[in-house]
Design an enzyme around this catalytic site. Structure first.
Site, mmCIF file in Angstrom:
data_model
loop_
_atom_site.group_PDB
_atom_site.id
_atom_site.type_symbol
_atom_site.label_atom_id
_atom_site.label_comp_id
_atom_site.label_asym_id
_atom_site.label_seq_id
_atom_site.Cartn_x
_atom_site.Cartn_y
_atom_site.Cartn_z
ATOM 1 N N ASP A 91 -5.586 -6.772 5.280
ATOM 2 C CA ASP A 91 -6.806 -6.239 4.668
ATOM 3 C C ASP A 91 -7.706 -7.397 4.230
ATOM 4 O OD1 ASP A 91 -8.669 -4.647 3.459
ATOM 5 O OD2 ASP A 91 -7.348 -3.855 1.908
ATOM 6 N N LYS B 181 4.271 -14.651 3.464
ATOM 7 C CA LYS B 181 4.506 -15.461 2.255
ATOM 8 C C LYS B 181 6.014 -15.448 1.996
ATOM 9 C CE LYS B 181 2.870 -17.760 -1.304
ATOM 10 N NZ LYS B 181 1.953 -18.908 -1.271
ATOM 11 N N ASP C 36 -1.718 -18.365 2.274
ATOM 12 C CA ASP C 36 -2.727 -19.171 1.579
ATOM 13 C C ASP C 36 -3.263 -20.273 2.492
ATOM 14 O OD1 ASP C 36 -0.062 -19.844 1.238
ATOM 15 O OD2 ASP C 36 -0.265 -20.549 -0.820
ATOM 16 N N TYR D 272 0.826 -1.209 0.000
ATOM 17 C CA TYR D 272 0.000 0.000 0.000
ATOM 18 C C TYR D 272 0.860 1.258 0.000
ATOM 19 C CZ TYR D 272 -4.039 -2.954 0.876
ATOM 20 O OH TYR D 272 -5.023 -3.896 0.755
HETATM 21 MG MG MG Z 1 -10.519 -3.666 3.507
#
Ligand code: MG
Ligand code: NAI
Length: 334
Positions: free
Chosen positions: A227, A170, A203, A123
């Site tokens: 998120d 990850k 995952d 982000y």
């Molecule tokens: Mg969100």
């Protein structure tokens, strides 16, 4: 008397923040709301997305309750939510996910909290177009941001007597970026020998959460995974209408629901106000008003359990206003 910034936002934002305001006022606590707005609606009116008065109010009051703000998809301006979190270094995005007994969900007794790193990762907003036919995004992970979110999660775990923290990553693929994040969490974990560190690849985490969410108590993760997992976890306990959140920095805090502006139901008096009402309760806890916060939580739970005045997302027929009124009635009678 507290002075608190209130940002109604876009879509369902004005409806649900208004509900939260009424609920807080029904407790008798004295708040002087400084109402300033940002987002698309303001842009249409004033030609600016975040007027200066929003920044001034936040910097003065240091605490805000905020509705969701719409972000255009694939084009247009950068997310105002992301910018505010970055500008004020609101590094901890804290999202408690808790089942409300008596509601009909696939799971009972889910009780976990997500600590999402809130200032960097994917982000960071750095995207390039090296050629006509390719695009790239840069994921930034720093030691300082990773250590501080890890510390926030461990401190919380100690305070709340939690036994386990899951770090979600990850690092098998993103060896340098997620690898650094994982190393930082491991480093902080060394100071907390009584807390078990669960290392889970993102995952697999998605599967584990939908198979058996009870194995997790606290989750600490990077911005994007946090998120995504927040919405997944909201689905475990009855949906986005129920899940609150906080963006907390050293100096300033903004409280807002996990959900967005929900354009599909905006302006229809249909939105579930619970998520922002519980965010307001988190805000009161942050201010040390724990009894009032508890009262609001118990009142909201009672309305949901009684099931008479609940919104459509919870299987009911009531409007935002009717559900809010029911919560206010419970506040008066509890
Ligand atoms: Mg969100
Ligand atoms: P969304 O969270 O707004 O809606 C997803 C689904 O959940 C929709 O079907 C919606 O009706 C439902 N929903 C959400 N909140 C609800 C509530 N309180 N009561 C009942 N149903 C509810 O996500 P979406 O549609 O992906 O995003 C819409 C806009 O919101 C986008 O512009 C996005 O960028 C923005 N957004 C803003 C956030 C913020 O300001 N913090 C957070 C997430 C999204």
């Amino acid at each position: 008397m507290y002075k608190i910034t209130l940002i109604p936002g876009d879509g369902i934002g004005p409806e649900v923040t208004n509900a939260a305001r009424k609920v807080i006022e029904a407790t008798g606590i004295k708040i002087d709301w400084d109402i300033v707005n940002a987002g698309l609606d303001v842009y249409k009116e004033k030609g600016v997305l975040v007027p200066d008065e929003v920044y001034e109010s936040l910097e003065k009051n240091k605490i805000a309750l905020k509705g969701p703000i719409t972000t255009p998809i694939g084009k247009g301006f950068r997310s105002i939510n992301v910018s505010l979190r970055k500008k004020y270094n609101l590094f901890s995005n804290v999202r408690p996910i808790k089942s409300i007994p008596g509601t009909s969900n696939p799971f009972k007794n889910v009780d976990l909290v997500i600590f999402r790193e809130n200032t960097e990762g994917l982000y960071s907003g750095i995207e390039n177009k090296p050629s006509e036919d390719s695009s790239e995004a840069i994921k930034i992970i720093t030691k300082v941001a990773s250590l501080r979110i890890a510390k926030a999660a461990f401190k919380y775990a100690v305070k709340k007597n939690k036994k386990r923290i899951a770090v979600v990553h990850k690092a098998n693929i993103l060896k340098l970026t997620d690898g650094l994040f994982l190393d930082c969490v491991r480093e902080v974990a060394k100071d907390y020998p009584n807390i078990i560190l669960q290392e889970v690849i993102v995952d697999n985490m998605c599967m584990q959460l939908v198979m058996n969410p009870h194995q997790f108590e606290v989750i600490v993760t990077t911005n994007l995974y946090g998120d995504i997992l927040s919405d997944l976890c909201a689905g475990l306990v009855g949906g986005l209408g129920l899940v609150p959140g906080a963006n907390i920095g050293d100096d300033l805090a903004i409280f807002e629901a996990v959900h967005g502006s929900a354009p599909d139901i905006a302006g229809k008096n249909m939105a579930n106000p619970t998520a922002i009402i519980l965010s307001a309760a988190m805000m009161l806890n942050h201010l040390g008003e724990t009894q009032t916060a508890d009262l609001i939580i118990q009142a909201a739970i009672k309305t949901i359990q009684e099931g008479k005045f609940i919104t459509r997302d919870l299987g009911g027929l009531s409007s935002t206003d009717e559900m809010t009124e029911s919560i206010i009635e419970n506040i008066k009678n509890l």
